[in-house]
Scaffold this active site. Structure first.
Site, PDB file in Angstrom:
ATOM      1  N   SER A  86       0.870  -1.176   0.000  1.00  0.00           N
ATOM      2  CA  SER A  86       0.000   0.000   0.000  1.00  0.00           C
ATOM      3  C   SER A  86       0.907   1.227   0.000  1.00  0.00           C
ATOM      4  CB  SER A  86      -0.909  -0.003   1.226  1.00  0.00           C
ATOM      5  OG  SER A  86      -1.720   1.155   1.241  1.00  0.00           O
ATOM      6  N   ASP A 145      -8.419   4.424   2.085  1.00  0.00           N
ATOM      7  CA  ASP A 145      -9.397   3.326   2.025  1.00  0.00           C
ATOM      8  C   ASP A 145      -8.687   1.970   2.001  1.00  0.00           C
ATOM      9  OD1 ASP A 145     -11.868   5.033  -0.039  1.00  0.00           O
ATOM     10  OD2 ASP A 145     -11.664   4.866   2.148  1.00  0.00           O
ATOM     11  N   GLU A 146      -7.573   1.892   1.270  1.00  0.00           N
ATOM     12  CA  GLU A 146      -6.754   0.668   1.280  1.00  0.00           C
ATOM     13  C   GLU A 146      -6.331   0.323   2.705  1.00  0.00           C
ATOM     14  OE1 GLU A 146      -3.239   0.918  -1.032  1.00  0.00           O
ATOM     15  OE2 GLU A 146      -4.241   0.574  -2.941  1.00  0.00           O
ATOM     16  N   LEU A 147      -5.870   1.341   3.418  1.00  0.00           N
ATOM     17  CA  LEU A 147      -5.398   1.140   4.783  1.00  0.00           C
ATOM     18  C   LEU A 147      -6.511   0.611   5.678  1.00  0.00           C
ATOM     19  CD1 LEU A 147      -3.159   1.397   6.885  1.00  0.00           C
ATOM     20  CD2 LEU A 147      -3.845   3.792   7.221  1.00  0.00           C
TER      21      LEU A 147
END
Length: 1118
Positions: free
Chosen positions: A20, A87-89
């Site tokens: 990420s 949002d990935e996190l």
């Protein structure tokens, strides 16, 4: 967004790593370099190049996160400027919580505190992103940044060299990937983690400069292939290429076979079809720069190794070659020195393997315990047998289990045979012959004895044994004993059954043997007979039966099941073959051997439970004879002239109840090292001046007519058993036995006392004697470790004892009042069960040493005042102490007399298993259940917990002790704990060195101790050890100490102490789930800012056969 599944079922991950990151910050620099390093290390990383960026996270990206074993979050200055990244996190941290996914962090040019608090340039970028979002999104992203910043990671600003940092990250990722093997590699194999840990150590994976070859050896069916497959699953990600070449047995004979085998090999390694190999150097050309993991499974020919891994230079630095085989000889030929020999699982592990296949679970279903043990024994703990038989038992009821067991006792399962017989079939004819003789006649026999059996034969027994050992078909014990697995024995017997009848040299089929003996149809080709007479109705041997078998060398007649019936009838005229080397005839029916019997070739003569009254008349040539066994020949009245048996090593006369005299011809037995005469109840006379230099072990227990005429037969004797006799004193010459280590005179009620003993004695058993006084000179026995005075009813005092003493047992000494003070036995385990006349001074003398390093069990109703923390009942809470080093524990216990059931030690005395790091924790204290069961009133038990109480983090905790009895066999009346400080340990050292007197005048309440007496059983020594798997194991010491008259065994108990571990504050990957049905450990990290206290509670299980740590709980208070 759908929540990730929390299922932890076995799965195949699509990627090792999901990165990420914020593209413009790191994609073309740091990330590309890390991706390249990962590729070299065989780490697969998700690549998002093809995904179109948008306002919301793409479904394919979400799927990639969930299909990755590890997520790496690269936190750069502009990371928070992207809602996509945030949002990935959030998704990553949800996967971490729900699926246990690993998360790693890299702080690339930002301070961790700026990420945590969203300040600095990082905070500015975050605020700008949140300005366009609702408060809910801000809160969600802010919490995610705070959480991820608390995960320890690499800080780019602390590294001088980016390349080195990337290499370390790659190593860390590999370590995390390899931390736990995938579940689908376990294949139900119990104990696999231990095997893998040993193999990883041998492989030395941190050594990158060279190539290593390591072998896994062991018998067929032991699990070598399973270990190798699990090893590949565990380690393959650390290599650029990996290959598992299975079923190599029988491949590559010669010529073009070599090139075809190399083509198959390279196709697997490179994952390419149609690889062509035209010359033998192709493997080196293709792989010499590649870091590869190669596993060559089931190798049985040196040419296979030469074709696939002839030189380590064929492979790149850091490569590892693993070979599985049962043939150690070809490993030696190929120069592979690093070998892991896979041993048989323990009885407990074998039961678990069986249960996993029979019930698909552990533990087993109710009611199958004894049946499962019988099956395990019949399979000889061999994993192959356990899995095959276990699978065949699945779904069957108890009656069907009995039918399978009955079949296993006489036949070999076909699936097992198909695998095991390849070892036998790979042997040359000579080695096959030796294999069959061991399977039928010589299992558990001494190797030198077997070699002597074949001295008139062309067979090179020594060389043959070496081949069988190298091929894992037999083992040779440290004492030289040949050991063949039971299932391999059955393979040998099956091979004999398959031979043409006219070719058979060994007869083992009972009906066939009956026919041969009754009708005298034997032939000159017959070399051996092994006759199990328990399976026949009756046989009358023809007087000429053995004349037709002049070459018969080995004759064994035995009963596998003893029912008391006589089935064999022999005529008086029957002559035994003259060439016999082994004559082993159980329940021989005649009173003597035929006058023409010639034992000149005999190596071993055995007539157990015979009706013999004598063997032969006159002097015979006996120069080959090494062993005579006449055990339980109760009618035997005299021994033959043995003056020619100059090589005799073992003479067993156990329970020869009519034997009166040892003849003078035994004076010539100068190689005799073991003389067994237990329960020769008529034996009275020995030859005068008997001194056999080689004699080491003499057993005369139960020779009740022996009084004061016991001779010292050897000054080199090491073990002497004269228990249950009428001996009143030991001869003065025993002081000359400078090698004597074990002396037992137990159960001699006429024995009055000791006067002479050599200083070499280590174990002295005077229990159940009428000894009135222990001489003062006993303090000079500086090697004495064990002293048993149990049931010495007239013993009134104990003198000064040697400081070497480790075990002092004085149970049921009802007259014992005084004990030498100080009792300098600071490391001894002392038992004074039911010694109720002990004076106050004696009790102080016993208790004081136990306050240092030993333990003590003695009558008492209160915890001694030295224990500054005491509590009624079975619970106790103690405050922390920064100066404490370790803890002494005391419990006042009494036996629950309502419990009368007998328990199986193997089921109940099982130390719990866990994955704690015990390093320096001994954690075992032995308690004898029978000691407690004999107690008519309360007893005090004091012991060192062996728990290193010196962790500074323990200072803020209270500790709660909770004692409980799983089987309700013990009642806990009172308990106490004493914390030992540095100063206490200094005093202990002074006490041991004799420079300080530690007895203090502290009052003891009158009436604290009481007295009663009862009988106690005899002790069987047990020692404990700790292995790397986190489990304590129990081993019986090798000793022969029979008690005639008492006949009872003593079982030991264990208390285990589990060292608490602190989890890392930020790295949650350190947390192990060790719940296994027996042990539950949980822990909470103390909230220092909130001022909450944490209380550790150790629940100790006082089993009937063991006091065990059950677990550790965390309780909040405040």
């Amino acid at each position: 967004m759908a929540s990730p599944s929390s299922s932890l079922s076995p799965r195949n991950w699509s990627y090792n790593v999901f990165p990420s990151f914020h593209g413009p910050d790191v994609r073309k620099t740091f990330l590309s370099n890390m991706r390249e390093q990962f590729k070299r290390n065989g780490i697969t990383m998700f690549d998002d190049q093809e995904i179109e960026r948008s306002a919301t996270i793409a479904p394919s990206l979400t799927e990639a996160i969930r299909e990755s074993r590890i997520s790496i979050v690269i936190l750069s200055k502009n990371y928070a400027s992207s809602g996509w990244c945030l949002d990935e996190l959030v998704e990553i941290l949800e996967c971490k919580k729900a699926m246990g996914q690993r998360v790693m962090t890299i702080f690339y040019g930002v301070e961790p505190s700026d990420v945590r608090k969203q300040t600095g340039e990082f905070g500015i970028a975050f605020n700008e992103t949140c300005a366009r979002k609702r408060d809910k999104a801000r809160q969600k992203w802010g919490k995610a940044l705070t959480d991820v910043s608390n995960i320890a990671g690499e800080d780019f600003q602390k590294w001088d060299n980016e390349a080195n940092m990337i290499k370390k990250i790659a190593r860390d990722v590999s370590d995390k990937l390899n931390a736990t093997p995938s579940r689908d590699h376990f294949d139900g194999m119990v104990g696999l983690e231990t095997h893998l840990r040993i193999m990883k150590s041998l492989l030395d994976l941190d050594y990158d400069d060279g190539v290593k070859m390591v072998a896994i050896t062991g018998p067929l069916g032991i699990g070598k292939t399973t270990i190798a497959k699990a090893l590949q699953g565990l380690l393959s990600n650390r290599f650029q290429l990996s290959c598992f070449m299975d079923n190599l047995r029988g491949t590559y004979i010669s010529g073009q076979d070599k090139l075809r085998l190399q083509e198959q090999f390279l196709s697997k390694v490179l994952n390419q079809d149609g690889v062509r190999v035209c010359h033998s150097g192709v493997i080196q050309e293709r792989l010499h720069k590649q870091r590869v993991l190669i596993i060559l499974d089931d190798v049985n020919n040196i040419k296979q190794l030469e074709a696939l891994a002839n030189e380590t230079t064929w492979f790149g630095p850091g490569s590892r070659i693993v070979v599985t085989t049962e043939n150690k000889e070809l490993l030696q030929q190929h120069g592979i020195d690093n070998m892991y020999h896979v041993g048989f699982p323990s009885d407990e592990e074998a039961l678990k393997i069986l249960c996993r296949y029979a019930f698909r679970k552990i533990p087993m279903s109710h009611g199958f315990g004894e049946l499962a043990k019988r099956v395990t024994k019949l399979c000889g703990n061999l994993p192959l047998g356990l899995s095959v038989v276990g699978s065949s038992l699945r779904g069957k009821n108890e009656k069907e289990w009995e039918q399978v067991i009955h079949r296993l006792e006489s036949t070999l399962d076909q699936d097992i045979e198909e695998i095991l017989k390849v070892g036998y079939e790979s042997l040359d004819e000579t080695e096959q012959t030796l294999f069959l003789h061991i399977a039928v006649f010589f299992n558990y026999k001494d190797g030198d004895l077997v070699e002597t059996m074949f001295t008139d034969n062309d067979m090179d027994v020594q060389h043959g044994l070496k081949i069988l050992v190298n091929r894992s078909l037999i083992e040779i014990s440290t004492y030289g004993e040949i050991m063949m697995h039971r299932l391999l024995q059955q393979v040998g017997k099956k091979a004999i059954h398959k031979q043409e009848p006219w070719k058979r040299k060994i007869l083992i089929d009972a009906p066939e043997i009956c026919d041969v003996l009754e009708h005298a149809t034997g032939t000159r080709a017959m070399f051996g007979i092994s006759f199990d007479i328990s399976g026949i109705k009756e046989v009358s041997i023809n007087k000429k039966a053995f004349k037709r078998m002049p070459n018969l060398r080995f004759l064994r007649v035995y009963k596998s099941r003893n029912d008391g019936n006589d089935r064999v009838h022999i005529p008086e005229e029957m002559e035994l073959p003259h060439c016999l080397r082994l004559l082993d005839w159980e329940e021989y029916p005649s009173k003597s051997l035929h006058p023409t019997f010639h034992p000149e070739y005999l190596v071993e003569l055995s007539f157990e439970d015979s009706k013999l009254e004598k063997l032969w008349e006159g002097r015979q040539v006996l120069t080959n004879l090494k062993k005579i066994n006449l055990t339980a020949s109760r009618n035997l009245k005299e021994l033959p002239d043995l003056s020619e048996a100059i090589n005799l090593e073992v003479l067993s006369l156990l329970c020869c109840e009519s034997l009166v005299e040892i003849p003078s011809s035994c004076l010539h037995l100068h190689k005799l090292h073991k003389l067994l005469m237990n329960n020769c109840t008529s034996l009275e006379f020995f030859p005068a001046h008997m001194n056999l230099a080689s004699l080491e072990q003499v057993f005369m227990a139960g020779c009740s007519r022996l009084r004061n005429n016991i001779p010292v037969m050897s000054t080199n004797i090491t073990n002497l058993y004269i228990s249950d006799t009428d001996v009143e004193d030991l001869p003065a010459s025993i002081e000359l036995c400078s090698r004597l280590e074990f002396l037992s005179v137990t159960s001699n009620r006429k024995f009055k006392g000791l006067t002479h003993l050599p200083t070499s004695v280590r174990t002295l058993d005077l229990s159940y004697t009428d000894i009135e006084k222990i001489p003062d000179c006993i303090k000079d026995l500086l090697r004495l470790e064990s002293l048993d005075l149990s049931r010495c009813l007239k013993l009134a005092s104990l003198p000064e004892l040697p400081c070497s003493l480790r075990f002092l047992t004085a149970q049921e000494c009802e007259s014992l009042e005084t004990v030498c003070s100080p009792l300098d036995t600071s490391s001894a385990q002392m038992k004074f069960t039911n010694c109720f006349k002990l004076s106050e001074q004696a009790r102080r003398a016993i208790i004081q040493p136990s306050l240092r390093n030993g333990s003590a069990l003695l009558p008492g109703k209160q915890v001694p005042p030295e224990f500054d923390h005491r509590g009624k009942g079975n619970c106790l809470t103690i405050p922390p102490d920064v100066n404490s080093r370790r803890m002494l524990v005391c419990v006042v216990i009494s036996h629950n007399h309502q419990i009368t059931e007998e328990y199986d030690l193997s089921e109940l005395c099982r130390p719990p298993r866990g994955r704690w790091d015990f390093d320096h924790v001994e954690g075992v204290v032995l308690v004898d259940f029978h000691d407690v069961s004999r107690c008519r009133e309360e007893h005090v038990y004091i012991f060192d917990s062996h728990f290193p109480f010196n962790n500074s983090s323990d200072v803020s905790r209270e500790i709660v002790f909770e004692f409980s009895s799983k089987l309700h066999a013990l009642e806990i009346i009172e308990c106490g704990v004493k914390l030992l400080t540095h100063e206490d340990e200094s005093i202990e050292w002074s006490y041991v060195s004799g420079s300080a007197h530690v007895f203090e005048d502290e009052s003891i309440e009158e009436g604290s101790y009481d007295s009663r007496a009862d009988q106690v059983s005899e002790e069987e020594s047990i020692s404990w050890s700790y292995d790397e798997s986190g489990a304590y194991r129990v081993f019986e010491e090798e000793s022969i100490a029979w008690s005639y008259g008492s006949g009872s065994q003593m079982f030991e108990e264990d208390i285990e102490f589990v060292e608490p571990r602190e989890e890392s504050f930020v790295d949650e990957t350190n947390i192990d789930d060790i719940s296994n049905g027996e042990i539950c450990v949980s822990k909470e990290v103390e909230n220092l800012e909130g001022g909450q206290k944490r209380t550790d509670c150790w629940s100790w299980l006082l089993l009937c056969f063991g006091l065990s740590v059950l677990g550790k709980k965390t309780i909040e208070s405040g």
